[in-house]
Design a protein around this motif. Structure first.
Motif, short mmCIF file in Angstrom:
data_model
loop_
_atom_site.label_atom_id
_atom_site.label_comp_id
_atom_site.label_asym_id
_atom_site.label_seq_id
_atom_site.Cartn_x
_atom_site.Cartn_y
_atom_site.Cartn_z
N ILE A 191 1.13 -0.75 0.02
CA ILE A 191 0.19 0.58 0.31
C ILE A 191 0.65 1.36 0.05
O ILE A 191 0.78 2.11 -0.40
CB ILE A 191 -1.07 -0.16 1.11
N GLN A 194 1.81 1.83 -4.01
CA GLN A 194 1.13 2.21 -4.01
C GLN A 194 0.56 3.73 -3.86
O GLN A 194 0.58 4.50 -4.47
CB GLN A 194 0.20 1.71 -4.23
N LEU A 195 0.26 4.84 -2.74
CA LEU A 195 -0.31 5.61 -2.29
C LEU A 195 0.57 6.77 -1.85
O LEU A 195 0.31 8.21 -1.62
CB LEU A 195 -1.05 5.13 -0.75
N LYS A 198 1.24 9.14 -4.44
CA LYS A 198 -0.38 10.50 -4.03
C LYS A 198 -0.15 11.26 -3.00
O LYS A 198 -0.79 12.48 -2.76
CB LYS A 198 -1.35 9.71 -4.48
N ILE A 222 -7.84 13.86 -1.77
CA ILE A 222 -7.09 12.92 -1.28
C ILE A 222 -7.94 11.28 -0.74
O ILE A 222 -7.39 10.25 -0.45
CB ILE A 222 -6.25 13.57 -0.75
N TRP A 224 -10.92 9.37 0.35
CA TRP A 224 -11.44 7.28 0.03
C TRP A 224 -13.04 8.43 -0.41
O TRP A 224 -13.36 8.87 0.37
CB TRP A 224 -11.00 6.69 0.84
N ASP A 265 -6.08 -0.30 3.06
CA ASP A 265 -5.79 1.11 1.82
C ASP A 265 -5.67 1.78 2.63
O ASP A 265 -5.40 3.56 2.90
CB ASP A 265 -6.05 1.23 0.54
N GLN A 266 -7.12 2.35 3.18
CA GLN A 266 -8.11 3.47 3.67
C GLN A 266 -7.47 3.52 5.11
O GLN A 266 -7.20 5.13 4.93
CB GLN A 266 -9.58 3.16 3.79
N LEU A 269 -3.80 5.33 4.30
CA LEU A 269 -3.81 7.27 3.98
C LEU A 269 -4.69 7.69 5.32
O LEU A 269 -4.06 8.75 4.87
CB LEU A 269 -5.05 6.60 2.31
#
Length: 290
Positions: A191, A194-195, A198, A222, A224, A265-266, A269
């Protein structure tokens, strides 16, 4: 004869003592005076065990101009020079130890629990630590029931089987926790890869951290889908009071206590967004809300 009877009889003159030739009178004897006690003969080597000897029998020279505080300080320094002190790593203080029983470790009487203690006056001790004795718990097997009745042997067997089952269960739980932890770490690494771009694009600009107002105005880009956040503009956070209000609203959305039920993932983030907002808020407070 009558005249002799009428005359008073004269006493013969008493002889006065000769003070020049008489010896002087002695003082009354003291009942508690036992006379001079002869000193015992010293033993071999010049030391007599029956005689109490003091190493510091003569008092030290006293300065008449010395104040009480100076005298106490001087006595404390003299005591510190004579003491054998070592640094205690556990209690974080100097302790006095017996030089005959101390092994040079930081903690006296602990059997060398500190491997690199400090000796007297902060000198590092080079004495090797004493290894700790391995503690072994009680061991239960069928040999404990040897010669016992059938009921006792059956109870011991049941207890052994139960202990073995609990041990296998505990080992399985530990292995499961370790496997889950490893799996979470692997997922978090994926994760992050990937993030990370961003998050960096949202929180930084030209290699510098963005201000709090810019982060709040672009927070909707940004977050979710489904996050409880209403889009705002940069003009809504120009006022310091409104900026602080929207900051607290944003932290309620991404706070770790509010996102523990979200997917991995959330959660990742939200944690990174919360950290970025917190750092920006600290800088904003230091600049006086500008």
């Amino acid at each position: 004869a009558q005249q002799q009877a009428a005359r008073p009889q004269q006493r013969p003159p008493t002889a006065r003592p000769n003070t020049a030739s008489a010896p002087p009178q002695q003082a009354p004897a003291n009942l508690m005076d036992f006379g001079d006690v002869p000193a015992p003969a010293p033993a071999s080597g010049g030391f007599n065990p029956k005689v109490l000897q003091h190493s510091n029998s003569s008092p030290a020279a006293v300065n008449p101009n010395e104040t009480r505080a100076q005298r106490l300080k001087r006595e404390q320094e003299e005591r510190m020079k004579k003491q054998n002190r070592v640094w205690d790593d556990v209690d974080q203080r100097w302790v006095e130890v017996d030089p005959k029983t101390s092994n040079g470790s930081g903690r006296s009487g602990s059997g060398g629990s500190s491997s690199s203690g400090l000796g007297s006056f902060g000198v590092t001790s080079s004495a090797p630590p004493i290894p700790k004795k391995k503690e072994v718990g009680l061991k239960l097997d069928m040999s404990n029931a040897a010669g016992k009745s059938a009921a006792v042997q059956r109870a011991v067997s049941e207890r052994i089987n139960k202990m073995e089952e609990e041990r296998r269960k505990a080992v399985a739980e530990v292995k499961q926790r370790e496997a889950e932890k490893k799996q979470r770490e692997e997922e978090e690494d994926k994760i992050r890869q990937q993030l990370e771009p961003k998050i960096k694009a949202w929180s930084e600009e030209h290699g510098k951290k963005k201000q709090l107002q810019a982060l709040l105005a672009s927070l909707h880009t940004i977050l979710w889908p489904g996050a409880k956040w209403k889009q705002i503009s940069i003009g809504d956070v120009l006022d310091p009071g409104k900026c602080k209000k929207f900051y607290f609203k944003a932290t309620l959305v991404v706070h770790p206590d509010k996102t523990h039920d979200l997917p991995a993932d959330q959660r990742f983030l939200a944690k990174r967004i919360f950290d970025a907002l917190t750092q920006a808020k600290t800088i904003w407070d230091q600049s006086g809300g500008r």
